[in-house]
Design a protein around this motif. Structure first.
Motif, PDB file in Angstrom:
ATOM      1  N   ASN A 159       0.810  -1.218   0.000  1.00 24.78           N
ATOM      2  CA  ASN A 159       0.000   0.000   0.000  1.00 24.78           C
ATOM      3  C   ASN A 159       0.843   1.268   0.000  1.00 24.78           C
ATOM      4  O   ASN A 159       0.559   2.219  -0.714  1.00 24.78           O
ATOM      5  CB  ASN A 159      -0.940   0.008   1.205  1.00 24.78           C
ATOM      6  N   ALA A 163       1.016   3.771  -3.213  1.00 23.24           N
ATOM      7  CA  ALA A 163       0.522   5.140  -3.030  1.00 23.24           C
ATOM      8  C   ALA A 163       1.635   6.134  -3.362  1.00 23.24           C
ATOM      9  O   ALA A 163       1.390   7.181  -3.972  1.00 23.24           O
ATOM     10  CB  ALA A 163       0.056   5.340  -1.594  1.00 23.24           C
ATOM     11  N   THR A 167       1.510   8.994  -6.329  1.00 18.99           N
ATOM     12  CA  THR A 167       1.704  10.412  -6.029  1.00 18.99           C
ATOM     13  C   THR A 167       2.892  10.985  -6.803  1.00 18.99           C
ATOM     14  O   THR A 167       2.838  12.092  -7.349  1.00 18.99           O
ATOM     15  CB  THR A 167       1.911  10.595  -4.513  1.00 18.99           C
ATOM     16  N   PHE A 180      -5.748  14.172  -1.229  1.00 13.63           N
ATOM     17  CA  PHE A 180      -5.896  12.736  -1.009  1.00 13.63           C
ATOM     18  C   PHE A 180      -7.276  12.430  -0.448  1.00 13.63           C
ATOM     19  O   PHE A 180      -7.716  13.054   0.516  1.00 13.63           O
ATOM     20  CB  PHE A 180      -4.805  12.283  -0.032  1.00 13.63           C
ATOM     21  N   ARG A 193      -1.840   3.974   2.753  1.00 12.72           N
ATOM     22  CA  ARG A 193      -1.937   4.724   1.504  1.00 12.72           C
ATOM     23  C   ARG A 193      -1.687   6.207   1.765  1.00 12.72           C
ATOM     24  O   ARG A 193      -1.076   6.906   0.951  1.00 12.72           O
ATOM     25  CB  ARG A 193      -3.280   4.461   0.817  1.00 12.72           C
ATOM     26  N   TRP A 197       1.431   8.582   0.198  1.00 12.70           N
ATOM     27  CA  TRP A 197       1.140   9.894  -0.397  1.00 12.70           C
ATOM     28  C   TRP A 197       2.008  10.973   0.255  1.00 12.70           C
ATOM     29  O   TRP A 197       2.692  11.748  -0.417  1.00 12.70           O
ATOM     30  CB  TRP A 197      -0.353  10.175  -0.193  1.00 12.70           C
ATOM     31  N   SER A 241      -8.189   6.758  -2.733  1.00 10.35           N
ATOM     32  CA  SER A 241      -7.812   5.488  -2.100  1.00 10.35           C
ATOM     33  C   SER A 241      -8.297   4.250  -2.814  1.00 10.35           C
ATOM     34  O   SER A 241      -7.738   3.183  -2.665  1.00 10.35           O
ATOM     35  CB  SER A 241      -8.336   5.423  -0.674  1.00 10.35           C
ATOM     36  N   PHE A 269      -6.282   3.869  -6.713  1.00 11.11           N
ATOM     37  CA  PHE A 269      -5.676   2.626  -6.260  1.00 11.11           C
ATOM     38  C   PHE A 269      -6.686   1.496  -6.440  1.00 11.11           C
ATOM     39  O   PHE A 269      -7.861   1.669  -6.130  1.00 11.11           O
ATOM     40  CB  PHE A 269      -5.328   2.730  -4.776  1.00 11.11           C
TER      41      PHE A 269
END
Lengths: 331, 331
Positions: A159, A163, A167, A180, A193, A197, A241, A269
DNA sequence: TTGAAAGCGATACCAG
DNA sequence: CTGGTATCGCTTTCAA
């Protein structure tokens, strides 16, 4: 057509039939074996799964417990799992907890009562109570949650890494104010996540854009999008997410006349088909569903029972929503 | 904690415990009954589902056999079915035939071997072979196919009426050249939806627009859309057989710069969330999923066993894709 | 109204 | 290598 019939037809005892069918636990002479096999063929005998389960054997059935089958990610996962267990003659007992921890608990019990050979659990809970399953000796594979003890297996995506990659990609496009849409704060998935980010932002020396928490649903994404896009200081990109949230966000942008990707870059995601077919098509971190299903099934199928924590990789599917060119074929 | 323990604790026999738990088949005096109930409470006894099934009872499990769980329509259906059986303590054994009739046959058998109390079947076949289930005495409810005999139930939408309503709506918008993306020609569902489209056209004195056959998938709709929209004499509206096809069509239009609804009106059948959240949002004939699930479950639950053919109604969800105004909230 | 006992279909131990 | 047979937990008939 019970094994009594087979035994009669083969001129042998029920025990021997059992030995042949199960390849054990006692050896059988080649001659008798073929005789039994023929008798089975002849009578069209099929062992009774229920009786077998009662006597202590296996049900050839796995449980798959998810928060919501109508979430495309889980639907596709269910599909993949089916695909993988099919070959070994197993079936899936599907349970849908409807995002309710209490119901999840009850369904775990219901699954165990039915003597499933193993359970794949995508929990609504940050750390689900597995004591019952452990006590009952039912193997569990946790999906998207790290197993709390060595007694149970887990297969989780990276994760944080995913993430971060998402980003970073937004940053490469020159986006500067990257927001986010987080999932429910209590979940490790959400936290990881978010962490990915943040770390990408920090590495690039950028400030954190707005973070808004929303359920993992289209409605959640829609709501979050409305809030984000009408507020002051609107972000120029968003990382969602999951796909469902991103689809909701896309709708909010569309309704408000915010153009994607021109005014707002979006990446998400999961990488279900929802992302591939959204308009504009959604760039996303793709989870390898087939691989996840394969690992989970393999861990449940393994004899003797093994446990492991496996982390799956991810790929980036770059499409229109972040500003990348969209190929002629969407998916 | 078997009923022997309960019997001991209650100072009675196992048979009586059984009578109490099952409310029959023999009466039990009020006094003994409460004594047994207390003993159950005390010991935390839970009847063994497997043993119960072996002894001839029910497994409290239904089979749901669909062509593809990752099709949102079926995913939402599965979700609804879960919702409806949950209250009665049932679970769903989910089987996915992956659009393969052979596999469907095998899965039917697998379901029956596991002694499910009933099967809900959304068949890939025009008329599936139900002889096995009938012989085995397993109740079947056919979804989206009319039961071939009075021995099995079915719940089907009014495909013709729904298709006609959809097409009429397009006509009311002033569309004149209305095409149709059909499903596989062999299926009654396809034929009926085509018939509804034709009848609306005929009633309005319009010529039939282009008809192209495609699988019930996004890819199918995409492909069909490409063909239709690049050909000569492009239609000014399309009716798609299901949401997945419509989503693919939307993508084709988007890629080709055809504006929906300005250049092309679109309406679809099914009305899953895919339609509500598409961009532009898709107008569609909405199937009452909850109602379908409810009927199917009710027919399977009914004791003594009943069969019926029920036809469900439909509503029209008017959204942006046909030219209707899109409310502030998409769904 | 209650209890003893015969299955349901298969597993696996214990003799032979 | 084979064959009886107890066992799994519950349902239900048959007697009492």
């Amino acid at each position: 057509m019970t094994r009594a019939d087979v035994a009669a037809a083969a001129g042998t005892s029920v025990a021997v039939v059992s030995y042949v069918v199960n390849n054990g636990p006692r050896p059988v002479s080649a001659a008798t074996r073929t005789r039994v096999l023929e008798a089975i063929e002849l009578t069209g005998y099929r062992p009774d799964v229920v009786a077998r389960a009662l006597a202590g054997g296996f049900t050839h059935t796995f449980g798959l417990l998810v928060p919501d089958v109508s979430n495309r990610f889980f639907a596709e996962l269910a599909h993949q799992v089916e695909e993988h267990v099919y070959a070994s003659g197993h079936l899936i007992l599907l349970a849908d907890s409807a995002d309710d921890p209490v119901r999840e608990r009850e369904l775990m019990n219901a699954l165990m009562e039915r003597r499933v050979d193993g359970i794949m659990l995508a929990s609504v809970d940050a750390d689900p109570d597995l004591s019952g399953a452990i006590a009952g000796g039912t193997p569990v594979v946790l999906l998207d949650r790290i197993a709390p003890s060595a007694l149970t297996s887990s297969v989780v995506p990276d994760n944080i890494g995913g993430a971060r990659a998402a980003t970073e990609h937004l940053i490469e496009h020159g986006r500067r104010r990257i927001g986010f849409i987080a999932g429910p704060a209590a979940l490790p998935t959400s936290q990881d996540r978010a962490a990915g980010w943040e770390s990408a932002l920090a590495a690039a020396g950028l400030e954190r854009g707005p973070l808004v928490e929303a359920p993992f649903s289209r409605a959640g994404g829609l709501e979050a999008g409305r809030r984000l896009l009408t507020g002051p200081d609107r972000p120029d990109a968003m990382f969602a997410s999951n796909d469902q949230q991103a689809v909701g966000l896309l709708r909010a942008a569309h309704d408000l006349g915010v153009r994607v990707p021109q005014d707002l870059g979006v990446i998400t995601f999961d990488g279900s088909q929802d992302a591939a077919f959204a308009i504009p098509s959604l760039s996303s971190v793709v989870q390898p569903l087939a691989e996840i299903a394969e690992h989970a099934v393999r861990l449940l199928l393994a004899r003797p029972h093994v446990t492991a924590r496996v982390t799956t990789g991810h790929t980036l599917a770059l499409r229109a929503s972040c500003g990348c060119p969209d190929g002629p074929t969407a998916p």
